[in-house]
Design an enzyme around this catalytic site. Structure first.
Site, PDB file in Angstrom:
ATOM      1  N   CYS A 145       0.865  -1.184   0.000  1.00 44.69           N
ATOM      2  CA  CYS A 145       0.000   0.000   0.000  1.00 44.69           C
ATOM      3  C   CYS A 145       0.899   1.232   0.000  1.00 44.69           C
ATOM      4  CB  CYS A 145      -0.981  -0.021   1.174  1.00 44.69           C
ATOM      5  SG  CYS A 145      -0.208   0.057   2.809  1.00 44.69           S
ATOM      6  N   ASN A 196       2.310   1.468   4.354  1.00 44.16           N
ATOM      7  CA  ASN A 196       2.615   0.186   5.043  1.00 44.16           C
ATOM      8  C   ASN A 196       2.322   0.247   6.542  1.00 44.16           C
ATOM      9  OD1 ASN A 196       5.450  -2.035   5.653  1.00 44.16           O
ATOM     10  ND2 ASN A 196       3.396  -2.589   5.076  1.00 44.16           N
ATOM     11  N   ASP A 255      -8.564   3.910   1.769  1.00 40.70           N
ATOM     12  CA  ASP A 255      -7.466   4.121   2.713  1.00 40.70           C
ATOM     13  C   ASP A 255      -8.013   4.605   4.060  1.00 40.70           C
ATOM     14  OD1 ASP A 255      -5.177   4.710   4.072  1.00 40.70           O
ATOM     15  OD2 ASP A 255      -4.153   5.561   2.330  1.00 40.70           O
ATOM     16  N   CYS A 278      -1.409   0.823   7.440  1.00 41.10           N
ATOM     17  CA  CYS A 278      -2.846   0.533   7.580  1.00 41.10           C
ATOM     18  C   CYS A 278      -3.265  -0.710   6.794  1.00 41.10           C
ATOM     19  CB  CYS A 278      -3.681   1.728   7.117  1.00 41.10           C
ATOM     20  SG  CYS A 278      -3.426   3.222   8.096  1.00 41.10           S
ATOM     21  N   ARG A 279      -3.345  -0.603   5.473  1.00 46.79           N
ATOM     22  CA  ARG A 279      -3.971  -1.658   4.674  1.00 46.79           C
ATOM     23  C   ARG A 279      -3.074  -2.866   4.430  1.00 46.79           C
ATOM     24  NH1 ARG A 279      -5.239   2.182  -0.178  1.00 46.79           N
ATOM     25  NH2 ARG A 279      -3.267   2.957   0.650  1.00 46.79           N
ATOM     26  N   SER A 280      -1.847  -2.642   3.946  1.00 47.45           N
ATOM     27  CA  SER A 280      -1.025  -3.824   3.605  1.00 47.45           C
ATOM     28  C   SER A 280      -0.604  -4.634   4.835  1.00 47.45           C
ATOM     29  CB  SER A 280       0.166  -3.454   2.711  1.00 47.45           C
ATOM     30  OG  SER A 280       1.066  -2.578   3.332  1.00 47.45           O
TER      31      SER A 280
END
Ligand code: 4NP
Length: 164
Positions: A14, A17, A130, A19-21
């Protein structure tokens, strides 16, 4: 660290690195462990940006993973490196901007890039929103869960020789 020949390397990417990934990394690792496939996978995550290098996942990501009993122990943010495109078999992007940033970095390497929600037929929006901006970590958890289940099925189909 190179994926062993009988391992499949999966790198979630993401922007930051945090939050999402990292959420996807933790959820996918958990899923693979539940399926008894942990030894066949090398799983990691990285960001196209470097602002958060060395930091643990965002408290929203930690909160949702705690809520669902999914470990993120030892995970720290890092930036995508050129070596990743030879070390991993699959680079999994969270949204269109990750895809476009990665395309610039990947030039010419043979790694497979997939946008996570392109694997989810019934996802109306193919970008993982996001939560650094939306604050909605629950929504991201649901989407990432669907994406990770679809990704495992996809890899099982493509890598029958490893995951038979
Ligand atoms: P992520 O969210 O890409 O899901 O980790 C973000 C985290 C940090 C920033 C942007 C997005 N940032 O601009 O610092």
């Amino acid at each position: 660290m190179t994926a062993h020949s009988n391992q499949v390397g999966v790198l979630f990417v993401c922007l930051g690195n945090i939050c999402r990934s990292p959420m996807a990394e933790a959820v996918f690792r958990h899923l693979v462990q539940q399926e008894g496939l942990a030894s066949y996978f090398k799983i990691d995550s990285a960001g196209t940006g470097d602002w958060h290098t060395g930091k643990p996942p965002h408290q929203g990501t930690r909160g949702i993973l705690d809520q669902y009993g999914i470990s993120y122990e030892g995970m720290l943010a890092r930036q995508v490196a050129e070596q990743d495109f030879t070390d991993f078999d699959y680079v999994i992007a969270m949204d269109d901007s990750n895809v476009s940033n990665l395309n610039k970095l990947m030039r010419g390497t043979g790694v497979k890039m997939i946008k996570l929600l392109d694997l989810v037929a019934d996802a109306p929006n193919k970008n993982v929103p996001d939560p650094y901006y939306t604050g909605n970590f629950e929504e991201v958890y649901e989407l990432v869960g669907k994406g990770c289940r679809a990704l495992l099925e996809h890899i099982r189909r493509e890598r029958k020789e490893v995951l038979a």
